[in-house]
Design a protein around this motif. Sequence first.
Motif: not given
Length: 294
Positions: A227-252
């Motif tokens: 999803l992070a690579e699917s669009g040329d322009k990603i809304d900053p909040q959506v990009a932050k949600d992706i980053k934060d969720s990936k961090t949580k998922a990877k830690e667990l």
Amino acid sequence: TLEKEAEDVTAKESAKKKKKDKKKSPQEMIDELSAKVAEAKALIPKIEEAAKNEHLPADDKPKAEQLVSNLEAFIKDVETQVSEKQDELDKLNNANDAIRRLGDALDDAEKTVVPSNVTALNEFKDRIAPHLATLVEAVKEVPVSVEPSAAALRDRAAKFVSDLEKNIQKTGDDEKRAEELKNDVGNAVNNVDDVVSKYQNQTTQPLDVAKEDANKLKTAVEQLNKLAESGDKIDPQVAKDIKDSKTKAKELLQALEKAIPQEDAIRREQAEINDRLNNLEKELAKVDEFKPED
């Protein structure tokens, strides 16, 4: 003499003078013709006064009447020419004004900062397109001398509206994709949160549940990467949600991938101990003195 003056006023223009007149502006030609009419009108009362002179030979009176008639015909003809040329000049001036208004409107429209969302773009189009259409209509039929300028502006206006419509379509498609991306990211984030919430406050889960959750987290991380690579322009909040969720998922996921093998090893060791105990019980059961009492 008055006869000579009348002949000079009404004399037809030579080919050389006509060629020279073509270089004159419409207003200059109107002014020149109007001056001739004024001269002719000024001569008529003079000729009529001269015709009343008792000393005028009788043979000259018909000539005087003919001169007056010629001047009146000349005046009528020239006044018609003046009227036609004035009409042509008015049309030319009106066309130039219309061309100027359309050019100014296009300059202003092209300098306007174009909105970045479909709603604002449609409002802009609804405001500017009808105005341009009205101005274009005013330059559809213009004198030949200004037709090239009018045609260029008509094409420019058509291109502006066409480009605006394409921009609206593209922006609409972009907004639709952005909304779909936002929803997909939201679903992936929810999936991660559902798993993470189980392990809050150091809560443990059964091994089979932990393995299933690890697989869910791997799938969610892969999905978030795509999803992070699917669009040329990603809304900053959506990009932050992706980053934060990936961090949580990877830690667990890292914690689960460390704990699961350890738990598997413990389970195997327990199974081996149970197997040995069962085998020992079977061996002991073969010896009578160690048979359990009924």
